[in-house]
Design an enzyme around this catalytic site. Structure first.
Site, mmCIF file in Angstrom:
data_model
loop_
_atom_site.group_PDB
_atom_site.id
_atom_site.type_symbol
_atom_site.label_atom_id
_atom_site.label_comp_id
_atom_site.label_asym_id
_atom_site.label_seq_id
_atom_site.Cartn_x
_atom_site.Cartn_y
_atom_site.Cartn_z
ATOM 1 N N ALA A 266 0.895 -1.201 -0.004
ATOM 2 C CA ALA A 266 -0.109 0.167 0.032
ATOM 3 C C ALA A 266 0.826 1.342 -0.194
ATOM 4 O O ALA A 266 0.801 2.070 -0.843
ATOM 5 C CB ALA A 266 -0.913 -0.011 1.141
ATOM 6 N N GLU B 94 9.972 -5.463 -4.485
ATOM 7 C CA GLU B 94 8.921 -6.347 -3.628
ATOM 8 C C GLU B 94 9.521 -7.715 -3.723
ATOM 9 O O GLU B 94 9.792 -8.482 -4.334
ATOM 10 C CB GLU B 94 7.642 -6.222 -4.273
ATOM 11 C CG GLU B 94 6.707 -7.059 -3.746
ATOM 12 C CD GLU B 94 6.484 -7.049 -2.275
ATOM 13 O OE1 GLU B 94 6.565 -8.151 -1.425
ATOM 14 O OE2 GLU B 94 6.127 -5.992 -1.532
ATOM 15 N N CYS C 96 -6.020 -6.476 4.656
ATOM 16 C CA CYS C 96 -7.074 -6.230 5.612
ATOM 17 C C CYS C 96 -8.453 -7.137 4.794
ATOM 18 O O CYS C 96 -9.146 -7.786 5.867
ATOM 19 C CB CYS C 96 -7.754 -5.011 5.557
ATOM 20 S SG CYS C 96 -6.296 -3.553 5.929
ATOM 21 N N ASN D 290 -2.138 4.119 2.864
ATOM 22 C CA ASN D 290 -2.648 4.386 1.672
ATOM 23 C C ASN D 290 -2.115 6.303 1.800
ATOM 24 O O ASN D 290 -1.739 6.842 0.672
ATOM 25 C CB ASN D 290 -3.820 4.254 1.096
ATOM 26 C CG ASN D 290 -3.842 2.849 0.505
ATOM 27 O OD1 ASN D 290 -3.244 2.478 -0.545
ATOM 28 N ND2 ASN D 290 -4.338 1.835 1.289
ATOM 29 N N TRP E 154 -32.687 10.801 19.686
ATOM 30 C CA TRP E 154 -31.152 11.047 20.056
ATOM 31 C C TRP E 154 -30.256 9.996 19.727
ATOM 32 O O TRP E 154 -30.460 8.681 20.284
ATOM 33 C CB TRP E 154 -31.340 11.167 21.965
ATOM 34 C CG TRP E 154 -31.732 12.615 22.350
ATOM 35 C CD1 TRP E 154 -32.964 12.745 22.592
ATOM 36 C CD2 TRP E 154 -30.901 13.333 22.460
ATOM 37 N NE1 TRP E 154 -33.191 14.083 23.445
ATOM 38 C CE2 TRP E 154 -31.822 14.741 23.118
ATOM 39 C CE3 TRP E 154 -29.768 14.048 22.275
ATOM 40 C CZ2 TRP E 154 -31.643 15.817 23.296
ATOM 41 C CZ3 TRP E 154 -29.365 15.457 22.650
ATOM 42 C CH2 TRP E 154 -30.094 16.287 23.104
ATOM 43 N N ARG F 188 -24.272 13.631 26.177
ATOM 44 C CA ARG F 188 -25.137 14.239 27.259
ATOM 45 C C ARG F 188 -24.754 13.860 28.662
ATOM 46 O O ARG F 188 -24.563 14.352 29.715
ATOM 47 C CB ARG F 188 -26.530 13.919 27.181
ATOM 48 C CG ARG F 188 -27.296 14.816 25.930
ATOM 49 C CD ARG F 188 -28.921 14.442 25.655
ATOM 50 N NE ARG F 188 -29.471 14.593 26.885
ATOM 51 C CZ ARG F 188 -30.822 14.546 26.871
ATOM 52 N NH1 ARG F 188 -31.564 13.974 25.687
ATOM 53 N NH2 ARG F 188 -31.699 14.621 28.019
#
Length: 461
Positions: free
Chosen positions: A17, A41, A51, A315, A444, A452
């Site tokens: 990546a 590589e 992943c 990335n 909510w 809250r």
């Protein structure tokens, strides 16, 4: 300017990546007549999604190639000289060159560079255990690893699997093995699975895993991997018990792959990852960049360097490095520590600091936990959700959020990730204008219910 016909050479070590994002981005900014790009590589694949491996092993993703974002041929078509199955064995920083070995022929040669990108990634933690190298014991870091595991699963005579470790990889692999029809035991050192959560939230994951028929063994270290007379895998041993196994998956996490960098005298942090500046330049080195799973990143909430090996960051690092190495400008400011995962239909999400992280950096905090639902309670499909929130004592600044629930839990954590980045207080969060309709949330939102409650507690203290 360098010797090679007036053009510079960018050498990239590591073709996944970060490395290939850097190469691609540098190529967008500078054509081959100005910038030569050579990438090494050691594996067979480039630009793949590690992943995605658990989902390929489990069968949700049908083909290995579905996990490859860009093939070697596609990179080469963009004038990137990509050398597969070639391992860099030495970095000569003073001489601005790297030594590489062709893994097929064994031939070694030096390649000089004007600019260097280190994207060597991570290596799975392989415990110093007797038997850890036995056939049938697998890590899952690369597509080669995934293929090897699938081959073992296909050939296995029995259907018993043991997963060592219960972090993201361990939990996702446990689900993949269940999906493949194996009986799964997870052996975990921590008191609860998912040590990236506080233990009270990890307990919810434990319950869900047992609900799937996974045997969870917490607070236990593996001491040995046992093989039979024939050298085949037989069982995983702890101090107190043996768990029969036809396949073992190591999900103990990863460490930065920085042996080359260390040998070259480059600066490493407390976690063994390379240290960079905001432009992803290796500290103290004008022409060397590093990114992905081999670096440490700044946690914006704690103000400390952290090791966070995730594809999203890799990335972004590559984009930043490629922009800078290609003559542009970009920075990577840091992370807040957001991560999500799932075990079957249970979604697990966290961002910011856990209780122990906050204590370690000297922050005093209030913690609240609330139970809510994913949708209006009367709307079909509403399912329970637990939200835990940490706020700094006195200031009320949001410090962290953990959410465990069925549908809708994971992406809700993004609200908290944005709030952390903006350094909002829990009081400010209560006024956020979030999307509402009965199919999506109660009037909510669960995150606001927690905010809250936290705001009330901060005021009370």
């Amino acid at each position: 300017m360098s010797m090679h016909q007036g053009r510079e050479r960018l050498v990239v070590v590591g073709g996944d990546a970060a490395g290939m994002s850097a190469a691609s981005q540098a190529r967008r900014l500078k054509g081959p007549e100005e910038l030569e790009i050579v990438a090494f590589e050691r594996g067979h694949f480039t630009s793949f999604s590690a992943c995605g491996i658990p989902y390929w092993v489990g069968g949700a993703v049908p083909e290995r190639d579905d996990l490859i974002a860009r093939t070697p041929e596609e990179h080469r078509a963009r004038d990137i000289d990509l050398r597969l199955r070639t391992e860099v064995t030495e970095l000569d920083v003073a001489g601005q060159r790297v030594r590489a070995r062709d893994l097929e022929s064994g031939a070694e040669s030096w390649t000089s560079y004007d600019k260097l990108v280190i994207a060597t990634g991570a290596r799975p933690v392989r415990p110093e255990l007797p038997g850890a190298d036995a056939p049938g014991v697998h890590g899952v870091q690369t597509l080669d690893d995934g293929q090897a595991l699938i081959d073992t699963l296909t050939r296995a005579k029995g259907r018993r699997a043991v997963v060592v470790g219960a972090g993201y990889i361990g939990v996702e692999m446990a689900e993949a093995l269940i999906d493949r029809g194996f009986e799964v035991t997870v052996v975990n050192r921590g008191e609860q699975p998912m040590s990236t959560l506080d233990p009270d939230m990890g307990r919810l994951v434990h319950r869900a895993m047992e609900g799937l028929g996974i045997t969870m063994v917490n607070g236990t270290e593996v001491t040995e991997i046992l093989t039979g007379e024939d050298g085949r895998l037989r069982a995983v041993a702890t101090r107190h018990a043996e768990y029969p196994a036809d396949v073992v998956v190591l999900g103990i996490g990863v460490r930065p792959e920085t042996a080359l960098a260390h040998a070259a005298g480059l600066p490493l942090g407390a976690h063994g990852g390379l240290l960079t500046d905001l432009a992803m330049r290796v500290r103290g080195h004008e022409d060397i960049w590093a990114g992905g799973d081999c670096v440490e990143v700044l946690n914006l909430v704690s103000g400390q360097e952290q090791y966070v090996p995730l594809g999203t960051h890799a990335n972004k690092h590559g984009q930043v490095i490629g922009s800078n190495a290609g003559g542009g400008y970009a920075t990577f400011p840091g992370v807040v520590g957001t991560a999500v995962s799932k075990v079957c239909d249970l979604e697990i999400a966290r961002t910011g600091l856990r209780e122990k992280d906050a204590r370690r950096v000297g922050l005093e905090f209030e913690a609240v936990t609330i139970e809510s639902t994913s949708r209006a309670g009367y709307y079909p499909g509403a399912s329970p959700m637990t939200v835990k929130m940490l706020a700094e004592r006195r200031t009320g600044r949001l410090l962290g959020v953990q959410i465990v629930g069925r549908e809708g839990a994971a992406k809700r954590v993004d609200i908290a990730a944005v709030a952390l980045t903006a350094r909002l207080t829990v009081e400010q969060m209560t006024a956020l204008d979030l999307g509402y309709a009965p199919p999506f949330s109660p009037v909510w939102d669960p995150v606001l219910v927690a905010a809250r409650k936290a705001a009330g507690k901060v005021r009370g203290s």
